[in-house]
Design a protein around this motif. Structure first.
Motif, short mmCIF file in Angstrom:
data_model
loop_
_atom_site.label_atom_id
_atom_site.label_comp_id
_atom_site.label_asym_id
_atom_site.label_seq_id
_atom_site.Cartn_x
_atom_site.Cartn_y
_atom_site.Cartn_z
N MET A 289 0.84 -1.21 0.00
CA MET A 289 0.00 0.00 0.00
C MET A 289 0.87 1.25 0.00
N ASN A 290 0.70 2.13 -0.96
CA ASN A 290 1.50 3.35 -0.96
C ASN A 290 0.69 4.63 -1.16
N ARG A 291 -0.61 4.50 -1.36
CA ARG A 291 -1.43 5.71 -1.52
C ARG A 291 -2.86 5.45 -1.02
N ILE A 292 -3.33 6.36 -0.17
CA ILE A 292 -4.70 6.22 0.31
C ILE A 292 -5.41 7.57 0.18
N ALA A 293 -6.73 7.52 0.22
CA ALA A 293 -7.52 8.75 0.17
C ALA A 293 -8.29 8.93 1.47
N VAL A 294 -8.62 10.18 1.79
CA VAL A 294 -9.36 10.47 3.01
C VAL A 294 -10.41 11.54 2.73
N LEU A 295 -11.59 11.40 3.33
CA LEU A 295 -12.63 12.42 3.17
C LEU A 295 -13.44 12.56 4.46
N THR A 296 -14.11 13.71 4.59
CA THR A 296 -15.07 13.91 5.69
C THR A 296 -16.45 14.05 5.07
N GLY B 239 0.46 8.71 7.75
CA GLY B 239 0.76 8.21 6.42
C GLY B 239 2.21 8.51 6.04
N ILE B 240 2.62 9.76 6.24
CA ILE B 240 4.00 10.15 5.91
C ILE B 240 4.98 9.30 6.71
N TYR B 241 4.69 9.14 8.00
CA TYR B 241 5.56 8.36 8.89
C TYR B 241 5.72 6.93 8.36
N PHE C 171 -6.65 16.32 -3.97
CA PHE C 171 -5.33 16.97 -3.94
C PHE C 171 -4.44 16.24 -2.94
N SER C 172 -3.13 16.35 -3.17
CA SER C 172 -2.18 15.65 -2.31
C SER C 172 -1.98 16.43 -1.01
N LEU C 173 -1.94 15.73 0.10
CA LEU C 173 -1.78 16.37 1.41
C LEU C 173 -0.36 16.17 1.93
N SER C 174 0.31 17.26 2.26
CA SER C 174 1.66 17.18 2.85
C SER C 174 1.57 17.44 4.34
N SER C 175 2.67 17.22 5.03
CA SER C 175 2.73 17.51 6.47
C SER C 175 2.35 18.98 6.70
N HIS C 176 2.83 19.84 5.84
CA HIS C 176 2.56 21.26 5.97
C HIS C 176 1.08 21.59 5.77
N SER C 177 0.38 20.83 4.91
CA SER C 177 -1.05 21.09 4.66
C SER C 177 -1.87 21.06 5.95
N VAL C 178 -1.40 20.25 6.90
CA VAL C 178 -2.19 20.08 8.12
C VAL C 178 -1.58 20.81 9.34
N SER C 179 -0.56 21.63 9.07
CA SER C 179 0.03 22.44 10.15
C SER C 179 -1.02 23.38 10.70
N ASN C 180 -0.93 23.62 12.00
CA ASN C 180 -1.78 24.65 12.60
C ASN C 180 -3.26 24.40 12.36
N SER C 181 -3.65 23.12 12.27
CA SER C 181 -5.05 22.80 12.03
C SER C 181 -5.70 22.09 13.22
N ILE C 182 -4.89 21.57 14.13
CA ILE C 182 -5.44 20.74 15.20
C ILE C 182 -6.41 21.51 16.09
N ALA D 235 -8.09 17.35 13.55
CA ALA D 235 -7.07 16.58 14.27
C ALA D 235 -6.97 15.18 13.67
N CYS D 236 -8.11 14.65 13.26
CA CYS D 236 -8.15 13.31 12.69
C CYS D 236 -7.48 13.28 11.31
N ILE D 237 -7.81 14.25 10.48
CA ILE D 237 -7.19 14.35 9.15
C ILE D 237 -5.66 14.48 9.31
N ARG D 238 -5.25 15.36 10.24
CA ARG D 238 -3.82 15.57 10.50
C ARG D 238 -3.14 14.24 10.88
N ALA D 239 -3.79 13.45 11.70
CA ALA D 239 -3.18 12.19 12.14
C ALA D 239 -3.10 11.20 10.97
N VAL D 240 -4.12 11.20 10.11
CA VAL D 240 -4.08 10.32 8.93
C VAL D 240 -2.90 10.74 8.04
#
Lengths: 324, 324, 324, 324
Positions: free
Chosen positions: D1-8, D27-29, D50-61, D18-23
């Motif tokens: 597995m190397n790519r997954i998708a996430v939605l709300t 994932g990156i980890y 769109f692709s989500l990076s670690s930075h995409s979820v900064s300051n979102s928790i 917080a949940c999206i950030r953890a996913v």
């Protein structure tokens, strides 16, 4: 005028984002392009700039801190640094500069204006409320409410344990936060740089309260020029007091700078941001925009910096009356 | 059983009033009279007691602190003091005692029970969540949320100025507050008494973050056994670091004890207060009431005191994963 | 003068307790006895009074509501009822009366003064800020911040679902809360009793925003004279709109009256309470105390009631500019 | 597995970010790429990704709402729509899908899995706490605290005016919010879909309270299936009551969805997000991740949807005891 730049400098203050938003959207409304400068004067010297759209400032009015970031700039303290900054502004085609910050920020702006005659307008953004030419500065109301919430919390413990609490709040050379948060928090005494109580006066009052069976007391201390003002004061009290008291010290620290801005700070930020922008369009320069008696005013930067804002003495008198 | 006494002891914690209210109203419901003891064991020794009615606890569920007040009691540490306390209880006709507090409170209660066989039941009320026999202690959830709000505020400034902040939270021998508030606040590192990072590990992580262009970092530090843990750590980092960083320290202090209790703490306080009372009616004594996996449990006081509550290691692992 | 009475009347407002506290402690400071009247004019007619000590008002500055309680009084609307009230005041030996409330409260006070020449002074306590003779009324700043917090929360959902929200705030004949909370909350449109937008103007603006790809909008609606103002407006929009939009309505309701008062409301309550008391000592009567441009003022009650406070038109203009 | 998708999907809930950030960071980890889908199933059908990076979820928790946005999707209710969604996932190379939402979201996910055998895992994100297979859902703790703050504010007014307040909170077919916020708010009665009091029982209790000189009462009403539940109930009470009472109704509405998430919701969101991701890596599919007795669990989606979560009857019993 068709392009201006905006930056935030010095300590961040809640409401700065509301101010930036008003500059940007006011600019768009009046047909100007607004360039954001990152990291204050430091970013200006380095040319770290980007164009701000209406969308850039969406969903920012409720955020603490400053989206443009802030930093100290040793370079801008030199004539050479300010020359570089001037050249950057010319290169990006900016015809005026709005700086949001406090005393130090305005001193830089004044030098800059005097050397380069580049139109600059200051907006008072600092939690300390220590600038003359405006009744309140952006961030002050939020900081007072943040300090107040902390005082309310500490009173729960003070009452439960019948203790004396010394609470140190921000205010290096101004006692505004101490005075208003202390009065609103029902504090029994307040120490501000403008008027320092002697240790013996404090002990005298504590003694009276103990006799009158008031079991807890809260003393608000403005940090002042030196470190650990409240801790030193507590030590002095402990050494001179001759009856039993449990004294605790707490320093509120950096929480006072942050948080979602209060309604008043968002309104003040919005009004002053738009006031700065429309001031530029009216030809104002080398001034600080302010709100005095609910009206926009423009005070020469030199005056805003040099005149000391007096403390409200009637509030100090109220502290004495209301602790009976 | 027709009359019981209740007291709070040790550091105050939000939710203690909800607990007292549940004891009092639960008592009335079951036909008991509830006697309130002021100032913990100290007031018990002195016989500072009063009868609590349903009205006495009206409008108290939302208040921080403890309406019964708390104090240290050197006397209750002695067998003689505990004997006096016993005599006071006999004199007022109380047949059982509910004590709300933490580890020290329960140690006192255990001695008292062993010496006088007087039925006593403990309720875990402390912000530290360091007691085994219950998943959470009363006050913990509020303290974590208070610390979290402070962290959120400080992040505004950390981001605006691109700084490293060391934030010291409460937790003398337990890292619960640090761990949960840090994780919820998106902190990059957490120092807890159970597992201390070395200064070089911290510097290593800061270096990686700088390289990865993360401009600010927040490190949560549990206060630990000694004073000024965060300040000392900051000094160590400053001395060993070989790249530029602006490091600030802030100690949250006593605000963590106060404030209106969260929903969870009011519910927990109510359930455990009623659980203590109904435990007594079922004949339980010398135990601590707790909530484990949402069920009421009664753990021998000795066990509750002696067993160390382990830290959640999977939460520590999450910190590392989520800071990537 | 050695004895005065104080009451609260009309809708409760945060900061009323700070005001009562200032009246009581100011009274003690100046050597007066202060009598509290329960339940407003209703309690005055019935003689429901008690003496207030410094201790009575301890730990009250941070509480919402009014410790003296409030109620409607059909009796005081009659000359006979007011005569009874006068007789009660004479019987308890009060030489003056301080009434804290809004427009209706002051109308009662004016009749009472005209009929009995009994010294009365009004303090503006109402969340609506609809009284002339003072820049702000006690409770207004807290109500605006409460509404603002609600708007911030609803924006989370509006943005997540790309919806239009109509939020109805308090303000029967005054748009102050709507205007300031809406501006501070970044609302796109505001409907106030003073200036009503037509449905077609609203639809026009929504259309423009959709074209400009603004995905959510918040419209703040002051409740006005009739019930369900926002719901009726939403229905009109739904019927006339010819493009897809998900519109939701929410009415903030009574939460706007409650809560711990903000720093500004505690300060204002304290200053006006002391100002009322010291006004009486200076011989003022039949006036409302207020704060205009940060200075205490005394306005004849008749004038305070009759003059309409104008809305800030420059704030309405700002709404239009800042939504670009 | 190397790519997954996430939605709300479904109603937004605090802690979803917080949940999206953890996913994303989990994932990156673990070396995966995480693709964000905008607007729930609707965006999935349309391929709005769109692709989500670690930075995409900064300051979102700390933010309420959902950064991925949410929307209803009539298309995904059809087999054809779900086929399109499947094709989009194949096209972007995703090998699994994480859906964060409530009952409706999981029903869609279950159909989708059954038709296309595409690995999908659900995360319970809804303020209603109506899903079995987890002790709490993401957003519930924040919603309870938001409702509680509103109840505290309304109690100020209820007490000041000695009124009965009916407060309607969210909960269509589940009384969790009503029960916990009501108990924590010290409400005197609670109406939940699971157990409805009759109007005569309510009137009986109000009568007893009046006799016992309790001057105000708060009744919490879960909204239930039909509109205006609290308003209809108030009308019934008004028609049947034969003694004087001032009854008011307030509906908390959409504020209960928003706001910065509580510590517990950020922790729960983080744990479940990481749990979903690591569940996929362990080969779990067609399940909902949950936290039961503090342990991660994986419940078949079918079971999570079909089993009704029972109300805590011991909490209902507590309401009766604690209002004495």
């Amino acid at each position: 005028m068709n392009r201006i730049a905006v930056l935030t400098s010095g300590g961040d203050a809640p409401g700065m984002n509301a101010c930036i938003r008003a500059v940007v959207r006011g600019g768009i409304y009046h047909g100007l392009e607004v360039i954001g400068v990152r990291r204050g004067y430091s970013g200006l010297v380095a040319g770290d700039v980007f164009s701000l759209s209406s969308h850039s400032v969406s969903n920012s009015i409720q955020r603490g801190g400053t989206m443009l970031k802030s930093a100290r700039s040793p370079e801008f303290l030199t004539a050479e640094g300010r020359k570089k900054a001037y050249e950057q502004l010319i290169e990006i085609g900016a015809q005026a500069l709005i700086v949001i910050g406090g005393n130090g920020t305005f001193q830089g702006a004044l030098h800059f204006f005097e050397e380069h005659q580049f139109p600059v307008i200051g907006v008072p953004g600092t939690i300390d409320n220590d600038l003359s030419g405006t009744d309140y500065t952006i961030g002050y109301d939020t900081a007072v409410n943040t300090a107040l919430e902390a005082i309310d919390k500490i009173r729960d413990t003070a009452d439960s344990h019948e203790r004396i609490f010394l609470i140190e709040v921000m205010g290096r050379d101004s006692g505004y936060i101490a005075l208003q948060s202390g009065l609103a928090g029902g504090a029994e005494m307040i120490m501000v740089p403008e008027i320092m109580l002697s240790t013996s006066e404090i002990i005298q009052t504590l003694k009276q309260r103990k006799t009158g069976s008031k079991s807890s007391s809260i003393i608000i201390v403005a940090e002042g020029e030196q470190k650990n003002t409240a801790a030193r004061l507590a030590d002095q009290i402990r050494h001179q007091i001759d009856f039993e008291f449990d004294i605790r010290v707490t320093t509120l620290g950096h929480i006072q700078r942050g948080g979602s801005p209060s309604a008043q700070d968002r309104l003040l930020g919005s009004r002053l941001g738009l006031g700065a922008l429309e001031g530029l369009l009216m030809g104002k320069k080398n001034v600080m925009v302010g709100l005095v008696n609910h009206q926009l005013t423009y005070t020469p930067l030199k005056e805003a910096i040099e005149q000391k804002k007096p403390i409200h003495r009637d509030l100090l008198r109220m502290i004495e009356i209301l602790r009976v």
